[in-house]
Scaffold this motif. Structure first.
Motif, PDB file in Angstrom:
ATOM      1  N   THR A   1      -8.966  87.750  14.528  1.00 41.74           N
ATOM      2  CA  THR A   1      -9.308  88.988  15.219  1.00 41.74           C
ATOM      3  C   THR A   1      -8.392  90.121  14.767  1.00 41.74           C
ATOM      4  O   THR A   1      -8.842  91.263  14.604  1.00 41.74           O
ATOM      5  CB  THR A   1      -9.235  88.791  16.746  1.00 41.74           C
ATOM      6  OG1 THR A   1     -10.108  87.715  17.112  1.00 41.74           O
ATOM      7  CG2 THR A   1      -9.660  90.042  17.485  1.00 41.74           C
ATOM      8  N   SER A   2      -7.131  89.825  14.536  1.00 44.78           N
ATOM      9  CA  SER A   2      -6.191  90.839  14.039  1.00 44.78           C
ATOM     10  C   SER A   2      -6.617  91.349  12.672  1.00 44.78           C
ATOM     11  O   SER A   2      -6.686  92.563  12.440  1.00 44.78           O
ATOM     12  CB  SER A   2      -4.775  90.266  13.942  1.00 44.78           C
ATOM     13  OG  SER A   2      -4.319  89.829  15.176  1.00 44.78           O
TER      14      SER A   2
ATOM     15  N   GLY B   1      -9.860  93.224  12.893  1.00 45.57           N
ATOM     16  CA  GLY B   1      -9.614  94.503  13.555  1.00 45.57           C
ATOM     17  C   GLY B   1      -8.989  95.524  12.625  1.00 45.57           C
ATOM     18  O   GLY B   1      -9.350  96.705  12.647  1.00 45.57           O
ATOM     19  N   VAL B   2      -8.060  95.089  11.796  1.00 46.65           N
ATOM     20  CA  VAL B   2      -7.443  95.996  10.823  1.00 46.65           C
ATOM     21  C   VAL B   2      -8.497  96.469   9.822  1.00 46.65           C
ATOM     22  O   VAL B   2      -8.575  97.666   9.498  1.00 46.65           O
ATOM     23  CB  VAL B   2      -6.251  95.318  10.111  1.00 46.65           C
ATOM     24  CG1 VAL B   2      -5.784  96.127   8.917  1.00 46.65           C
ATOM     25  CG2 VAL B   2      -5.112  95.113  11.098  1.00 46.65           C
ATOM     26  N   ILE B   3      -9.323  95.543   9.336  1.00 40.28           N
ATOM     27  CA  ILE B   3     -10.402  95.921   8.414  1.00 40.28           C
ATOM     28  C   ILE B   3     -11.328  96.930   9.084  1.00 40.28           C
ATOM     29  O   ILE B   3     -11.685  97.952   8.490  1.00 40.28           O
ATOM     30  CB  ILE B   3     -11.173  94.676   7.949  1.00 40.28           C
ATOM     31  CG1 ILE B   3     -10.303  93.813   7.049  1.00 40.28           C
ATOM     32  CG2 ILE B   3     -12.463  95.063   7.225  1.00 40.28           C
ATOM     33  CD1 ILE B   3     -10.881  92.432   6.754  1.00 40.28           C
ATOM     34  N   GLY B   4     -11.720  96.646  10.317  1.00 36.69           N
ATOM     35  CA  GLY B   4     -12.605  97.562  11.043  1.00 36.69           C
ATOM     36  C   GLY B   4     -11.977  98.918  11.272  1.00 36.69           C
ATOM     37  O   GLY B   4     -12.642  99.949  11.142  1.00 36.69           O
TER      38      GLY B   4
ATOM     39  N   ILE C   1     -10.994 100.129  17.763  1.00 34.91           N
ATOM     40  CA  ILE C   1     -10.832  98.871  17.042  1.00 34.91           C
ATOM     41  C   ILE C   1      -9.353  98.649  16.702  1.00 34.91           C
ATOM     42  O   ILE C   1      -8.864  97.514  16.718  1.00 34.91           O
ATOM     43  CB  ILE C   1     -11.705  98.842  15.774  1.00 34.91           C
ATOM     44  CG1 ILE C   1     -13.196  99.005  16.141  1.00 34.91           C
ATOM     45  CG2 ILE C   1     -11.495  97.560  14.978  1.00 34.91           C
ATOM     46  CD1 ILE C   1     -13.747  97.929  17.043  1.00 34.91           C
ATOM     47  N   GLY C   2      -8.629  99.724  16.425  1.00 37.32           N
ATOM     48  CA  GLY C   2      -7.191  99.600  16.182  1.00 37.32           C
ATOM     49  C   GLY C   2      -6.462  99.074  17.406  1.00 37.32           C
ATOM     50  O   GLY C   2      -5.546  98.249  17.285  1.00 37.32           O
TER      51      GLY C   2
ATOM     52  N   PHE D   1      -3.861  94.663  20.208  1.00 36.26           N
ATOM     53  CA  PHE D   1      -3.869  93.732  21.335  1.00 36.26           C
ATOM     54  C   PHE D   1      -3.876  92.288  20.837  1.00 36.26           C
ATOM     55  O   PHE D   1      -3.199  91.426  21.397  1.00 36.26           O
ATOM     56  CB  PHE D   1      -5.084  93.998  22.229  1.00 36.26           C
ATOM     57  CG  PHE D   1      -5.160  93.077  23.407  1.00 36.26           C
ATOM     58  CD1 PHE D   1      -4.319  93.248  24.491  1.00 36.26           C
ATOM     59  CD2 PHE D   1      -6.077  92.047  23.436  1.00 36.26           C
ATOM     60  CE1 PHE D   1      -4.374  92.396  25.582  1.00 36.26           C
ATOM     61  CE2 PHE D   1      -6.151  91.183  24.518  1.00 36.26           C
ATOM     62  CZ  PHE D   1      -5.300  91.358  25.593  1.00 36.26           C
ATOM     63  N   ALA D   2      -4.620  92.017  19.765  1.00 36.08           N
ATOM     64  CA  ALA D   2      -4.670  90.658  19.211  1.00 36.08           C
ATOM     65  C   ALA D   2      -3.316  90.254  18.634  1.00 36.08           C
ATOM     66  O   ALA D   2      -2.884  89.107  18.803  1.00 36.08           O
ATOM     67  CB  ALA D   2      -5.757  90.563  18.145  1.00 36.08           C
TER      68      ALA D   2
END
Length: 142
Positions: A53-54, A57-60, A76-77, A82-83
């Motif tokens: 998820t981390s 999330g960084v990609i997103g 998304i950041g 949070f992840a």
């Protein structure tokens, strides 16, 4: 590929680890957490979930920032942050309860189960928030 398609692809990439965990984690409700291999497997699943998820999330975050959607990039950041934080906190709590269980604390299994439920609930809330944002991704094209 249009920026809408790239943004939707980023959402799909983020949905993979969240969706998998949403479907896989409830199976552990059927087994007792006083069995060491079961708790180690569940710990590993949480660990991988937070890592995936981390990364997703960084990609997103990068994709949404590049495609000119700052609100989604921030959202998304925050999810990625949070992840990262949640992984550290959750695994520390999990390991403390494993140690307590192994030392003979009868309530440690109940606390492990509470952590399990909390992790599943948090993932479900975030998953539904991400899925709920999908219609707005293409509606905010620049």
């Amino acid at each position: 590929m249009t920026s809408d398609a790239v943004a939707l692809a980023a959402i799909v990439i983020l949905l993979f680890p969240m969706g998998y965990f949403f479907l896989a984690a409830p199976a552990f409700l059927l087994v007792k957490l006083d069995i060491p291999p079961v708790t180690q497997l569940l710990r590993g699943m949480f660990n991988v979930h937070f890592l995936m998820t981390s990364v997703a999330g960084v990609i997103g975050t990068v994709v949404f920032a590049v495609t000119g959607r700052p609100v989604f990039a921030i959202g998304i950041g925050l999810l990625a942050a949070f992840a990262v934080w949640g992984r550290r906190w959750f695994l520390r709590q999990w390991d403390a309860q494993l140690s307590a269980r192994d030392a003979g604390d009868a309530d440690a299994v109940r606390r492990l189960r509470r952590l399990h439920w909390g992790g599943m609930l948090t993932n479900a809330i975030l998953l539904f928030a991400v899925v709920g944002s999908i219609p707005y991704v293409s509606a905010t094209a620049t």
